[in-house]
Write a protein that holds these residues in place. Structure first.
Motif, PDB file in Angstrom:
ATOM      1  N   UNK A 283       0.816  -1.219   0.000  1.00 53.41           N
ATOM      2  CA  UNK A 283       0.000   0.000   0.000  1.00 53.41           C
ATOM      3  C   UNK A 283       0.849   1.267   0.000  1.00 53.41           C
ATOM      4  N   UNK A 284       1.894   1.288   0.828  1.00 46.34           N
ATOM      5  CA  UNK A 284       2.733   2.485   0.894  1.00 46.34           C
ATOM      6  C   UNK A 284       3.449   2.754  -0.412  1.00 46.34           C
ATOM      7  N   UNK A 285       3.971   1.709  -1.039  1.00 46.31           N
ATOM      8  CA  UNK A 285       4.653   1.845  -2.322  1.00 46.31           C
ATOM      9  C   UNK A 285       3.663   2.295  -3.388  1.00 46.31           C
ATOM     10  N   UNK A 286       2.447   1.736  -3.355  1.00 46.38           N
ATOM     11  CA  UNK A 286       1.419   2.099  -4.330  1.00 46.38           C
ATOM     12  C   UNK A 286       1.059   3.575  -4.224  1.00 46.38           C
ATOM     13  N   UNK A 287       0.939   4.080  -2.999  1.00 52.13           N
ATOM     14  CA  UNK A 287       0.618   5.494  -2.808  1.00 52.13           C
ATOM     15  C   UNK A 287       1.732   6.372  -3.374  1.00 52.13           C
ATOM     16  N   UNK A 288       2.968   5.949  -3.157  1.00 51.46           N
ATOM     17  CA  UNK A 288       4.110   6.685  -3.705  1.00 51.46           C
ATOM     18  C   UNK A 288       4.074   6.670  -5.233  1.00 51.46           C
ATOM     19  N   UNK A 289       3.759   5.536  -5.828  1.00 54.59           N
ATOM     20  CA  UNK A 289       3.689   5.446  -7.282  1.00 54.59           C
ATOM     21  C   UNK A 289       2.592   6.341  -7.841  1.00 54.59           C
ATOM     22  N   UNK A 290       1.482   6.445  -7.142  1.00 58.87           N
ATOM     23  CA  UNK A 290       0.415   7.346  -7.590  1.00 58.87           C
ATOM     24  C   UNK A 290       0.879   8.802  -7.562  1.00 58.87           C
ATOM     25  N   UNK A 291       1.649   9.148  -6.536  1.00 53.95           N
ATOM     26  CA  UNK A 291       2.153  10.529  -6.456  1.00 53.95           C
ATOM     27  C   UNK A 291       3.178  10.799  -7.551  1.00 53.95           C
ATOM     28  N   UNK A 292       4.019   9.808  -7.851  1.00 49.09           N
ATOM     29  CA  UNK A 292       4.992   9.953  -8.939  1.00 49.09           C
ATOM     30  C   UNK A 292       4.279  10.109 -10.277  1.00 49.09           C
ATOM     31  N   UNK A 293       3.256   9.302 -10.495  1.00 40.51           N
ATOM     32  CA  UNK A 293       2.505   9.379 -11.749  1.00 40.51           C
ATOM     33  C   UNK A 293       1.863  10.751 -11.899  1.00 40.51           C
ATOM     34  N   UNK A 294       1.270  11.254 -10.832  1.00 40.79           N
ATOM     35  CA  UNK A 294       0.619  12.562 -10.883  1.00 40.79           C
ATOM     36  C   UNK A 294       1.620  13.662 -11.214  1.00 40.79           C
ATOM     37  N   UNK A 295       2.771  13.637 -10.562  1.00 36.50           N
ATOM     38  CA  UNK A 295       3.790  14.661 -10.805  1.00 36.50           C
ATOM     39  C   UNK A 295       4.372  14.550 -12.204  1.00 36.50           C
TER      40      UNK A 295
END
Length: 300
Positions: A283-295
């Motif tokens: 879950x934590x890695x997934x949240x980070x990946x979502x933030x990377x994708x958004x940026x």
């Protein structure tokens, strides 16, 4: 190249439909010309679309390990002789046949990852494919799907010039990025920046992959594996009592990141709002990946 060919998936040759709701006319119609990397990067796109009750129809002309040149040469063969089997490699269909199946809103294409850092390899095939697509789908938006560099511990990297390979992940990424941007500028098309997102993770601090230096790579013992936390690539795995190494293709986390980028670009929505996460991705890695994708999409 043999290990690459074995690892590459067979093409998804038939047009697949992922639609939700009753009004098919409202579906976004996407056609992908690519290879295993486009398959990887769109693996979870249907799940993300389903979460928001959107509609998507996907057509595919994907052949593992194939370059822009090869896709163009198949199209050229079919134009010269519609009955020539060489022109119908997509489960017995030509690119013309697949592209002519209805009206497509978006058509994407990409270079074979091994050649992606070699700008010369795109010419003249990217332009020829672009013109061919436009002749069949004049109103379609054409996008370049930017692939990613191989994992930092790969034994070799993609080609940057004839008979010259990139020295490391950084060089492969920089030169492939430059090539994709140059071609996009030439054709006046947009980019799907999956490679940029992969690089952001690879060069970040909190979730950067680092090679496990304590593992005995020369004398591995099944089922032991090196620590591969935060990898976006398949890496090491056991198959038929042999330790296999694939530093190129995306694993579930990489497929999730790629799909987030595709979703954000196609539907103009922030991936940070999405809830779907593959069960293999923490879950934590997934949240980070979502933030990377958004940026990544915001900075495009």
């Amino acid at each position: 190249m043999k290990y690459l060919k074995k690892a590459l998936l067979l093409s998804l040759l038939l047009i697949s439909h992922v639609s939700f709701g009753q009004v098919a006319e409202k579906a976004l119609r996407l056609f992908i010309i690519g290879n295993s990397f486009s398959q990887n990067a769109t693996a979870y796109l249907p799940s993300l679309v389903k979460e928001n009750n959107q509609q998507l129809v996907v057509g595919r002309a994907e052949l593992g390990g194939h370059s822009l040149q090869q896709h163009w040469e198949y199209a050229e063969a079919a134009e010269a002789n519609p009955e020539d089997p060489k022109g119908k490699p997509y489960n017995g269909k030509s690119l013309r046949m697949l592209l002519s199946a209805g009206t497509w809103d978006v058509v994407t294409m990409q270079q074979f990852s091994y050649l992606s850092a070699d700008l010369e390899s795109y010419s003249p095939y990217a332009e020829k494919l672009y013109n061919y697509i436009k002749s069949l789908q004049p109103n379609a938006k054409i996008l370049l799907h930017q692939g990613w560099a191989y994992r930092s511990d790969a034994k070799k990297f993609g080609r940057v010039a004839p008979e010259q390979l990139a020295k490391n992940q950084e060089e492969m990424w920089q030169k492939s990025r430059a090539a994709y941007h140059a071609v996009a500028k030439q054709l006046k098309v947009g980019l799907i920046p999956v490679g940029d997102a992969f690089n952001a993770v690879a060069t970040g601090t909190e979730y950067r992959f680092t090679k496990d230096m304590n593992f005995d790579y020369d004398h591995p013992v099944s089922p032991n594996l090196p620590i591969q936390t935060n990898s976006l690539n398949m890496g090491y795995y056991w198959k038929d009592n042999a330790l296999v190494f694939d530093p190129n293709h995306a694993n579930e986390a990489g497929r999730y990141l790629g799909s987030l980028i595709w979703y954000a670009l196609l539907f103009k929505e922030s991936p940070e709002k999405l809830q779907y996460v593959p069960k293999e991705v923490p879950a934590g890695f997934a949240a980070y990946l979502r933030s990377v994708a958004a940026k990544t999409v915001k900075d495009l």
